[in-house]
Enzyme design. Structure first.
Site, PDB file in Angstrom:
ATOM      1  N   HIS A  27       0.862  -1.178   0.000  1.00 43.84           N
ATOM      2  CA  HIS A  27       0.000   0.000   0.000  1.00 43.84           C
ATOM      3  C   HIS A  27       0.900   1.230   0.000  1.00 43.84           C
ATOM      4  O   HIS A  27       2.037   1.174   0.492  1.00 43.84           O
ATOM      5  CB  HIS A  27      -0.861   0.087   1.266  1.00 43.84           C
ATOM      6  CG  HIS A  27      -1.819  -1.039   1.482  1.00 43.84           C
ATOM      7  ND1 HIS A  27      -1.465  -2.194   2.135  1.00 43.84           N
ATOM      8  CD2 HIS A  27      -3.130  -1.164   1.173  1.00 43.84           C
ATOM      9  CE1 HIS A  27      -2.513  -2.995   2.218  1.00 43.84           C
ATOM     10  NE2 HIS A  27      -3.539  -2.401   1.634  1.00 43.84           N
TER      11      HIS A  27
ATOM     12  N   ASP B 133       2.369   2.062   3.367  1.00 43.39           N
ATOM     13  CA  ASP B 133       3.314   1.071   3.883  1.00 43.39           C
ATOM     14  C   ASP B 133       4.758   1.485   3.656  1.00 43.39           C
ATOM     15  O   ASP B 133       5.645   1.121   4.438  1.00 43.39           O
ATOM     16  CB  ASP B 133       3.119  -0.286   3.192  1.00 43.39           C
ATOM     17  CG  ASP B 133       1.761  -0.895   3.409  1.00 43.39           C
ATOM     18  OD1 ASP B 133       1.072  -0.499   4.359  1.00 43.39           O
ATOM     19  OD2 ASP B 133       1.383  -1.775   2.606  1.00 43.39           O
TER      20      ASP B 133
ATOM     21  N   GLU C  33      -8.954 -13.582  -1.473  1.00 39.31           N
ATOM     22  CA  GLU C  33      -8.227 -13.939  -0.254  1.00 39.31           C
ATOM     23  C   GLU C  33      -8.910 -15.123   0.422  1.00 39.31           C
ATOM     24  O   GLU C  33     -10.139 -15.124   0.599  1.00 39.31           O
ATOM     25  CB  GLU C  33      -8.153 -12.762   0.705  1.00 39.31           C
ATOM     26  CG  GLU C  33      -7.413 -13.115   1.988  1.00 39.31           C
ATOM     27  CD  GLU C  33      -7.254 -11.948   2.933  1.00 39.31           C
ATOM     28  OE1 GLU C  33      -7.478 -12.141   4.148  1.00 39.31           O
ATOM     29  OE2 GLU C  33      -6.888 -10.840   2.470  1.00 39.31           O
TER      30      GLU C  33
ATOM     31  N   ASP D 294     -10.852 -11.916  10.758  1.00 41.74           N
ATOM     32  CA  ASP D 294      -9.781 -12.119   9.773  1.00 41.74           C
ATOM     33  C   ASP D 294      -8.444 -12.243  10.493  1.00 41.74           C
ATOM     34  O   ASP D 294      -7.851 -11.236  10.884  1.00 41.74           O
ATOM     35  CB  ASP D 294      -9.787 -10.919   8.823  1.00 41.74           C
ATOM     36  CG  ASP D 294      -9.013 -11.164   7.551  1.00 41.74           C
ATOM     37  OD1 ASP D 294      -8.457 -12.253   7.390  1.00 41.74           O
ATOM     38  OD2 ASP D 294      -8.974 -10.256   6.706  1.00 41.74           O
TER      39      ASP D 294
ATOM     40  N   ASP E 218      -5.605 -13.818   9.303  1.00 39.28           N
ATOM     41  CA  ASP E 218      -4.468 -13.690   8.376  1.00 39.28           C
ATOM     42  C   ASP E 218      -3.279 -14.564   8.773  1.00 39.28           C
ATOM     43  O   ASP E 218      -2.141 -14.115   8.816  1.00 39.28           O
ATOM     44  CB  ASP E 218      -4.014 -12.225   8.279  1.00 39.28           C
ATOM     45  CG  ASP E 218      -4.998 -11.356   7.528  1.00 39.28           C
ATOM     46  OD1 ASP E 218      -5.561 -11.834   6.539  1.00 39.28           O
ATOM     47  OD2 ASP E 218      -5.219 -10.201   7.937  1.00 39.28           O
TER      48      ASP E 218
END
Length: 437
Positions: free
Chosen positions: A102, A105, A269, A308, A310
């Site tokens: 991003h 980031d 995802e 989520d 991850d």
């Protein structure tokens, strides 16, 4: 403080199943040819910036635990530069071809729109230099339109057009940067493109504005000559209660409404798929059927948690079914497997970052090997083809004939005195067949 953070670690290589080295691949042999293509070209692995280098190990109940060198102190120019250097060095150490980011980031913090653009531009200059230095490529770029308080009510669906315009500035610059850095795709994740309560929401206005925004993104792609793919990442909820890009089928309906079904594909995802009540392989199969399969975020959720998490993928059984659907879709063109995964909050050492990625890479590679064996065996595909064989016959042709009507199809049933006989779907046999691999 940057690239030196990983200096003690060797480059990770394939050593095979007999290796005793925890920092080696046992299944990922990038040059091994599977189904006529190198494993590296099949899987197109990428490492993400946000979880791997930006997340400090915090959660809603506590502060960050990681204390990476670039986490100490403010996110200024020096810290951002150190993070970028460490990130590209890490991807090279893993011997993986791609990374993803991003905008926020990779840059130092900035408050005004002018300072934001300047900081991001400096980051892009540096990333271009690092790509050449480390021999890595960009799988996809994106703009973070969900973390800053200005986006608390969404970006493209925000009730305030000033927020919408700021978001347009971020996406314009992030798409330009992706193009400049040779990115293969550009992703839009509508993290807050939805609502928490319908009491303060005009769904119609928000949907129209969202469609307009996406149309402008596609238009800009063509204006600058970007030949990569625009991707939307579906997710049903979290952080908002209801998100408009709920799942692949919902996204396709949205794209059709705005005439974008041939311009935009999906980045699927695994954890988002399960949050929407589907399996990972269902979402990939649906994207294949609708012609919008693009790319993958590889991770998993926790079956005991409803959010989520991850986590790195670790189930060969689950991933094999997903890879089967990817191969059926023709494999990746611009897309790949991006590890949208993070080590656990207690995994605070640099080595843990290696172990998480090595395990994820080997799980996916192992799944590819097993999926290829299933495909080469042919029994699964043969059964599926036989089950639908009638649609390749005379009756199927008549039903899909250009002049067919509901009455003509019904009359066929009457004139032929059809007596359809139930046929077993043989689910248990098929499950046993797959499990043998």
């Amino acid at each position: 403080m940057s690239a030196d953070y990983f200096a003690e670690f060797p480059t990770v290589r394939y050593e095979g199943l007999d290796s005793a080295n925890d920092l080696a691949y046992r299944w990922y042999d990038k040059d091994r040819v599977i189904l006529g293509k190198r494993m590296e070209d099949h899987l197109r692995f990428a490492v993400c910036f946000w979880h791997t280098f930006c997340w400090p190990g915090s959660d809603v109940f506590g502060a960050g635990t990681f204390r990476r060198p670039w986490h100490v102190g403010p996110n200024d120019g020096a810290a951002a530069r150190a993070k970028r250097e460490a990130a590209l060095a890490f991807v090279e150490k893993l011997d993986l071809p791609f990374y993803c980011f991003h905008d926020v980031d990779v840059m130092a913090e900035a408050d005004t729109i002018g300072a934001f653009r300047k900081s991001f531009a400096e980051a892009v200059d540096h990333l271009e230099e690092l790509q050449g230095q480390h021999g890595r490529k960009l799988l996809w770029g994106t703009a973070n339109l969900f973390s800053h308080p200005r986006y608390m009510a969404g970006a493209a669906t925000n009730p305030d057009p000033e927020v919408y315009a700021w978001a347009a500035s971020q996406v314009r610059d992030a798409l330009d940067a992706t193009h400049r850095l040779g990115g293969a795709n550009y992703v839009l994740w509508g993290g807050r493109e939805g609502y928490d309560t319908i009491l303060n929401t005009e769904i119609g206005i928000e949907q129209e504005n969202f469609g307009r925004f996406l149309s402008l993104v596609v238009d800009h792609k063509h204006r600058i000559g970007f030949t990569g793919t625009i991707l939307i990442e579906p997710k049903p909820h979290e952080p908002t209660k209801h998100q408009y890009d709920f799942d692949t089928q919902t996204v396709y309906g949205f794209l059709k409404r705005f005439g974008l079904e041939n311009e935009v594909k999906v980045n699927i995802e695994a954890n988002h798929a399960t949050l929407s009540g589907h399996t990972f392989e269902h979402e990939i199969g649906m994207a294949r059927a609708l012609g919008i399969f693009g790319s993958i975020d590889a991770n998993r959720g926790d079956h005991q948690n409803g959010w989520d998490t991850d986590q790195f993928p670790n189930s060969v059984e689950e991933l094999t079914l997903a890879v089967l659907e990817i191969v059926r879709a023709g494999g990746f063109t611009n897309g790949g497997f991006n590890f949208d995964s993070k080590v656990r909050r207690q995994s605070i050492d640099a080595a843990d970052l290696f172990h998480g990625h090595i395990g994820g890479v080997d799980t996916v590679a192992h799944a590819l090997v097993k999926a290829a064996a299933i495909i080469e065996d042919g029994k699964l595909a043969a059964f599926r083809a036989e089950r639908y064989a009638g649609w390749r016959g005379a009756l199927g042709d008549a039903i899909h004939g250009q002049d067919a009507t509901l009455a003509s199809v019904a009359d066929l049933a009457v004139s032929r005195d059809l007596v359809p006989q139930p046929k077993s779907g043989r689910q248990e046999w098929l499950e046993n067949l797959v499990n043998r691999f």
